[in-house]
Design a protein around this motif. Structure first.
Motif, short mmCIF file in Angstrom:
data_model
loop_
_atom_site.label_atom_id
_atom_site.label_comp_id
_atom_site.label_asym_id
_atom_site.label_seq_id
_atom_site.Cartn_x
_atom_site.Cartn_y
_atom_site.Cartn_z
N UNK A 1 86.05 63.44 27.52
CA UNK A 1 86.47 62.72 26.30
C UNK A 1 87.40 61.55 26.61
N UNK A 2 88.35 61.74 27.52
CA UNK A 2 89.27 60.66 27.85
C UNK A 2 88.61 59.59 28.72
N UNK A 3 87.58 59.97 29.49
CA UNK A 3 86.82 58.96 30.23
C UNK A 3 86.15 57.99 29.27
N UNK A 4 85.67 58.52 28.15
CA UNK A 4 85.02 57.65 27.15
C UNK A 4 85.99 56.61 26.62
N UNK A 5 87.26 56.96 26.51
CA UNK A 5 88.27 56.02 26.03
C UNK A 5 88.75 55.09 27.15
N UNK B 1 103.38 65.71 28.12
CA UNK B 1 102.46 66.53 28.91
C UNK B 1 101.16 65.76 29.17
N UNK B 2 100.34 66.32 30.04
CA UNK B 2 99.04 65.76 30.33
C UNK B 2 97.98 66.60 29.63
N UNK B 3 96.81 66.04 29.44
CA UNK B 3 95.71 66.73 28.76
C UNK B 3 95.44 68.08 29.43
N UNK B 4 95.18 68.08 30.73
CA UNK B 4 95.00 69.33 31.46
C UNK B 4 93.59 69.89 31.47
N UNK B 5 92.66 69.26 30.76
CA UNK B 5 91.27 69.74 30.76
C UNK B 5 90.63 69.48 32.13
N UNK B 6 89.47 70.04 32.35
CA UNK B 6 88.74 69.80 33.60
C UNK B 6 88.34 68.34 33.69
N UNK B 7 88.42 67.80 34.90
CA UNK B 7 88.06 66.39 35.09
C UNK B 7 86.55 66.20 35.06
N UNK B 8 86.15 64.96 34.86
CA UNK B 8 84.74 64.62 34.73
C UNK B 8 84.28 63.85 35.96
N UNK B 9 83.34 64.42 36.70
CA UNK B 9 82.68 63.76 37.84
C UNK B 9 83.62 62.96 38.74
N UNK B 10 84.66 63.59 39.22
CA UNK B 10 85.56 62.94 40.16
C UNK B 10 86.50 61.92 39.56
N UNK B 11 86.55 61.83 38.26
CA UNK B 11 87.46 60.91 37.59
C UNK B 11 88.80 61.61 37.34
N UNK B 12 89.86 60.85 37.06
CA UNK B 12 91.15 61.49 36.79
C UNK B 12 91.27 62.03 35.37
N UNK B 13 90.23 61.83 34.55
CA UNK B 13 90.27 62.25 33.15
C UNK B 13 89.11 63.18 32.82
N UNK B 14 89.27 63.92 31.71
CA UNK B 14 88.18 64.75 31.20
C UNK B 14 87.11 63.85 30.59
N UNK C 1 108.37 69.96 36.91
CA UNK C 1 107.01 70.12 36.42
C UNK C 1 106.07 70.11 37.61
N UNK C 2 105.20 71.08 37.66
CA UNK C 2 104.15 71.06 38.67
C UNK C 2 102.86 70.75 37.94
N UNK C 3 102.12 69.86 38.50
CA UNK C 3 100.89 69.43 37.85
C UNK C 3 99.79 69.30 38.89
N UNK C 4 98.68 69.92 38.61
CA UNK C 4 97.55 69.83 39.50
C UNK C 4 96.73 68.60 39.13
N UNK C 5 96.47 67.76 40.09
CA UNK C 5 95.70 66.58 39.81
C UNK C 5 94.21 66.88 39.79
N UNK C 6 93.88 68.15 39.71
CA UNK C 6 92.49 68.55 39.51
C UNK C 6 92.18 68.64 38.02
N UNK C 7 93.20 68.38 37.19
CA UNK C 7 93.01 68.41 35.75
C UNK C 7 93.21 67.01 35.17
#
Length: 65
Positions: free
Chosen positions: A48-52, A33-46, A13-19
């Motif tokens: 929606x997931x930052x809120x959680x 799998x990982x969510x894969x959405x765009x990250x939020x303000x330098x965080x490792x999550x999008x 599996x190749x995974x970009x840590x930009x997602x």
């Protein structure tokens, strides 16, 4: 070696840590799998997931009360 790292190596599996890094499922299963959405303000999550993932302590205290 971590379970996730082992999974990634075994399944090539190749995974970009930009997602978004929010995991879905069991790392030992094929449908993991990982969510894969765009990250939020330098965080490792999008956004929606930052809120959680990042809850404010004050909000947690209010919920408990």
């Amino acid at each position: 070696m971590s379970i996730i790292k082992k999974y990634l190596m075994q399944h090539k599996v190749t995974h970009s840590f930009e997602s978004c890094q929010w995991p879905y499922g069991d790392p030992q299963e094929k449908d993991f799998h990982f969510c894969g959405s765009n990250t939020f303000e330098g965080r490792p999550y999008c956004e929606n997931h930052c809120k959680a993932a990042y809850l404010d302590e004050k909000d947690l205290k209010r919920v408990k009360e």
